[in-house]
Write a protein that holds these residues in place. Structure first.
Motif, PDB file in Angstrom:
ATOM      1  N   HIS A  84       0.953  -1.343   0.179  1.00 11.56           N
ATOM      2  CA  HIS A  84      -0.166  -0.004  -0.035  1.00 11.56           C
ATOM      3  C   HIS A  84       0.899   1.329   0.143  1.00 11.56           C
ATOM      4  CE1 HIS A  84      -2.960  -2.957   1.175  1.00 11.56           C
ATOM      5  NE2 HIS A  84      -3.855  -1.935   0.997  1.00 11.56           N
ATOM      6  N   LYS A  85       0.362   2.350  -0.499  1.00 11.09           N
ATOM      7  CA  LYS A  85       1.192   3.712  -0.386  1.00 11.09           C
ATOM      8  C   LYS A  85       0.258   4.282   0.772  1.00 11.09           C
ATOM      9  CE  LYS A  85       1.655   8.011  -3.147  1.00 11.09           C
ATOM     10  NZ  LYS A  85       2.918   8.557  -2.611  1.00 11.09           N
ATOM     11  N   VAL A  86       1.095   4.928   1.659  1.00 18.13           N
ATOM     12  CA  VAL A  86       0.587   5.385   2.611  1.00 18.13           C
ATOM     13  C   VAL A  86       1.200   6.872   2.778  1.00 18.13           C
ATOM     14  CG1 VAL A  86       0.537   5.686   5.343  1.00 18.13           C
ATOM     15  CG2 VAL A  86       0.326   3.349   3.902  1.00 18.13           C
ATOM     16  N   THR A  87       0.350   7.721   3.012  1.00 15.95           N
ATOM     17  CA  THR A  87       0.900   9.308   2.948  1.00 15.95           C
ATOM     18  C   THR A  87       0.429  10.023   3.985  1.00 15.95           C
ATOM     19  OG1 THR A  87       0.876   9.511   0.517  1.00 15.95           O
ATOM     20  CG2 THR A  87       1.175  11.659   1.628  1.00 15.95           C
ATOM     21  N   CYS A  88       1.283  10.555   4.945  1.00 10.91           N
ATOM     22  CA  CYS A  88       0.639  11.389   6.014  1.00 10.91           C
ATOM     23  C   CYS A  88       0.881  12.630   5.686  1.00 10.91           C
ATOM     24  CB  CYS A  88       1.515  10.790   7.224  1.00 10.91           C
ATOM     25  SG  CYS A  88       1.493  11.901   8.705  1.00 10.91           S
ATOM     26  N   PHE A 130      -4.033  10.639   7.431  1.00 11.84           N
ATOM     27  CA  PHE A 130      -3.130   9.319   6.507  1.00 11.84           C
ATOM     28  C   PHE A 130      -4.274   9.047   5.336  1.00 11.84           C
ATOM     29  CE2 PHE A 130      -1.057   9.177  10.593  1.00 11.84           C
ATOM     30  CZ  PHE A 130      -0.012   8.630  10.178  1.00 11.84           C
ATOM     31  N   GLU A 131      -3.709   9.233   4.422  1.00  9.58           N
ATOM     32  CA  GLU A 131      -4.301   8.525   3.039  1.00  9.58           C
ATOM     33  C   GLU A 131      -3.567   7.087   2.728  1.00  9.58           C
ATOM     34  OE1 GLU A 131      -3.493  11.613   0.313  1.00  9.58           O
ATOM     35  OE2 GLU A 131      -5.332  12.926   1.166  1.00  9.58           O
ATOM     36  N   ILE A 132      -4.373   6.202   2.334  1.00  6.95           N
ATOM     37  CA  ILE A 132      -3.965   4.937   2.298  1.00  6.95           C
ATOM     38  C   ILE A 132      -4.682   4.272   0.857  1.00  6.95           C
ATOM     39  CG2 ILE A 132      -4.063   2.495   3.121  1.00  6.95           C
ATOM     40  CD1 ILE A 132      -4.651   3.941   6.084  1.00  6.95           C
ATOM     41  N   SER A 145       4.228  16.783   4.394  1.00  4.65           N
ATOM     42  CA  SER A 145       3.596  15.555   3.870  1.00  4.65           C
ATOM     43  C   SER A 145       4.749  14.455   3.708  1.00  4.65           C
ATOM     44  CB  SER A 145       2.893  15.870   2.337  1.00  4.65           C
ATOM     45  OG  SER A 145       2.514  14.621   1.752  1.00  4.65           O
ATOM     46  N   VAL A 146       4.559  13.631   4.306  1.00  2.04           N
ATOM     47  CA  VAL A 146       5.426  12.410   4.242  1.00  2.04           C
ATOM     48  C   VAL A 146       4.867  11.085   3.615  1.00  2.04           C
ATOM     49  CG1 VAL A 146       7.204  13.432   5.947  1.00  2.04           C
ATOM     50  CG2 VAL A 146       5.313  11.845   6.611  1.00  2.04           C
ATOM     51  N   SER A 147       5.598  10.116   3.269  1.00  2.00           N
ATOM     52  CA  SER A 147       4.947   8.846   2.930  1.00  2.00           C
ATOM     53  C   SER A 147       5.933   7.666   3.059  1.00  2.00           C
ATOM     54  CB  SER A 147       4.629   8.742   1.405  1.00  2.00           C
ATOM     55  OG  SER A 147       5.832   9.188   0.608  1.00  2.00           O
ATOM     56  N   GLY A 148       5.438   6.535   3.102  1.00  2.00           N
ATOM     57  CA  GLY A 148       6.210   5.380   3.302  1.00  2.00           C
ATOM     58  C   GLY A 148       6.510   5.025   4.673  1.00  2.00           C
ATOM     59  N   ALA A 149       7.947   4.721   4.666  1.00  4.41           N
ATOM     60  CA  ALA A 149       8.472   4.677   6.052  1.00  4.41           C
ATOM     61  C   ALA A 149       8.601   6.139   6.975  1.00  4.41           C
ATOM     62  CB  ALA A 149      10.217   4.107   6.032  1.00  4.41           C
ATOM     63  N   ASP A 150       8.705   7.156   6.170  1.00  5.52           N
ATOM     64  CA  ASP A 150       8.521   8.411   6.947  1.00  5.52           C
ATOM     65  C   ASP A 150       7.053   8.589   7.735  1.00  5.52           C
ATOM     66  OD1 ASP A 150      11.143   9.239   6.490  1.00  5.52           O
ATOM     67  OD2 ASP A 150      10.556  10.138   4.572  1.00  5.52           O
ATOM     68  N   HIS A 152       3.917   5.687  14.574  1.00  4.19           N
ATOM     69  CA  HIS A 152       4.372   5.249  15.822  1.00  4.19           C
ATOM     70  C   HIS A 152       4.194   6.489  16.924  1.00  4.19           C
ATOM     71  CE1 HIS A 152       6.490   1.917  14.545  1.00  4.19           C
ATOM     72  NE2 HIS A 152       7.390   2.490  13.973  1.00  4.19           N
ATOM     73  N   ALA A 153       4.388   7.861  16.739  1.00  7.20           N
ATOM     74  CA  ALA A 153       3.943   9.029  17.682  1.00  7.20           C
ATOM     75  C   ALA A 153       2.476   8.919  17.820  1.00  7.20           C
ATOM     76  CB  ALA A 153       4.590  10.005  17.196  1.00  7.20           C
ATOM     77  N   LEU A 154       1.817   8.631  16.990  1.00  4.59           N
ATOM     78  CA  LEU A 154       0.383   8.846  17.071  1.00  4.59           C
ATOM     79  C   LEU A 154      -0.086   7.611  17.953  1.00  4.59           C
ATOM     80  CD1 LEU A 154      -0.908  10.120  13.854  1.00  4.59           C
ATOM     81  CD2 LEU A 154      -1.133  11.229  15.916  1.00  4.59           C
ATOM     82  N   THR A 155       0.476   6.436  18.011  1.00  8.70           N
ATOM     83  CA  THR A 155       0.151   5.482  18.565  1.00  8.70           C
ATOM     84  C   THR A 155       0.552   5.583  20.128  1.00  8.70           C
ATOM     85  OG1 THR A 155       0.551   3.772  16.718  1.00  8.70           O
ATOM     86  CG2 THR A 155       0.828   2.694  18.904  1.00  8.70           C
TER      87      THR A 155
END
Length: 179
Positions: free
Chosen positions: A15-19, A73-75, A114-119, A125-128
């Motif tokens: 999946h492509k994940v963008t924050c 988060f756009e998935i 805007s960041v995506s993937g591993a970023d 992680h921070a939101l969790t």
């Protein structure tokens, strides 16, 4: 189940994940429209304004529209396509909401980061960690409405996460109390 594990699994499945950290005028769910003669609807701009306390040289106070802040988060991928919006809401929930909220032509918003993937996984992680801390604090103190307005508002919840990751924040105003 943890949000960051969910995002990590989706990334692993292709999946492509963008924050995105976004701002737009706060309308508190008010989508005022007027029906036109051709049966379409025209948006009527409605916003809430705040006094800033900042004065111009000629004594005029700067009054600005209140903005809404969120981390979206756009998935997109083979198993799932959706958008999730993180913020401290007026109903008291610090967490994720469907990012299908009202979007008006006069209120397109602005993407600040805007960041995506591993970023994007770093933000997950921070939101969790952030979500249970804010919700548990408000609950253990018996704060009404999940501490909305006392612990903070949408800008405060976004500022907390942004500052934890980058060491700074673009959010203003932050209204939560440090007590």
């Amino acid at each position: 189940h943890r949000f960051d594990d969910f995002i990590e699994a989706l990334l692993g499945a292709g999946h492509k994940v963008t924050c995105k950290l976004v701002h737009h005028a706060a309308v508190f769910g008010i989508g005022l429209c007027a029906k036109q003669p051709d049966a379409t609807f025209a948006n009527i701009p409605v916003a809430c304004f705040q006094r800033t306390g900042f004065m111009s040289e000629d004594g005029e106070e700067a009054v600005l529209p209140i903005h809404h802040s969120a981390i979206i988060f756009e998935i997109h991928g083979p198993l799932l396509s959706c958008s999730l919006e993180f913020f401290h809401s007026v109903n008291g929930l610090v967490g994720f909401h469907p990012a299908d909220g009202m979007r008006c032509p006069w209120n397109p918003g602005r993407v600040l980061r805007s960041v995506s993937g591993a970023d994007a996984l770093v933000w997950a992680h921070a939101l969790t960690l952030c979500v249970p801390v804010l919700n548990t604090y408000a609950s253990s103190c018996g704060l009404p409405s999940g501490g909305y307005g006392l612990v903070g508002v949408c800008t405060d919840s976004v500022a907390l996460v942004q500052h934890a990751i980058t060491g700074a924040t673009d959010e203003y105003p932050c209204v939560g109390r440090a007590e």
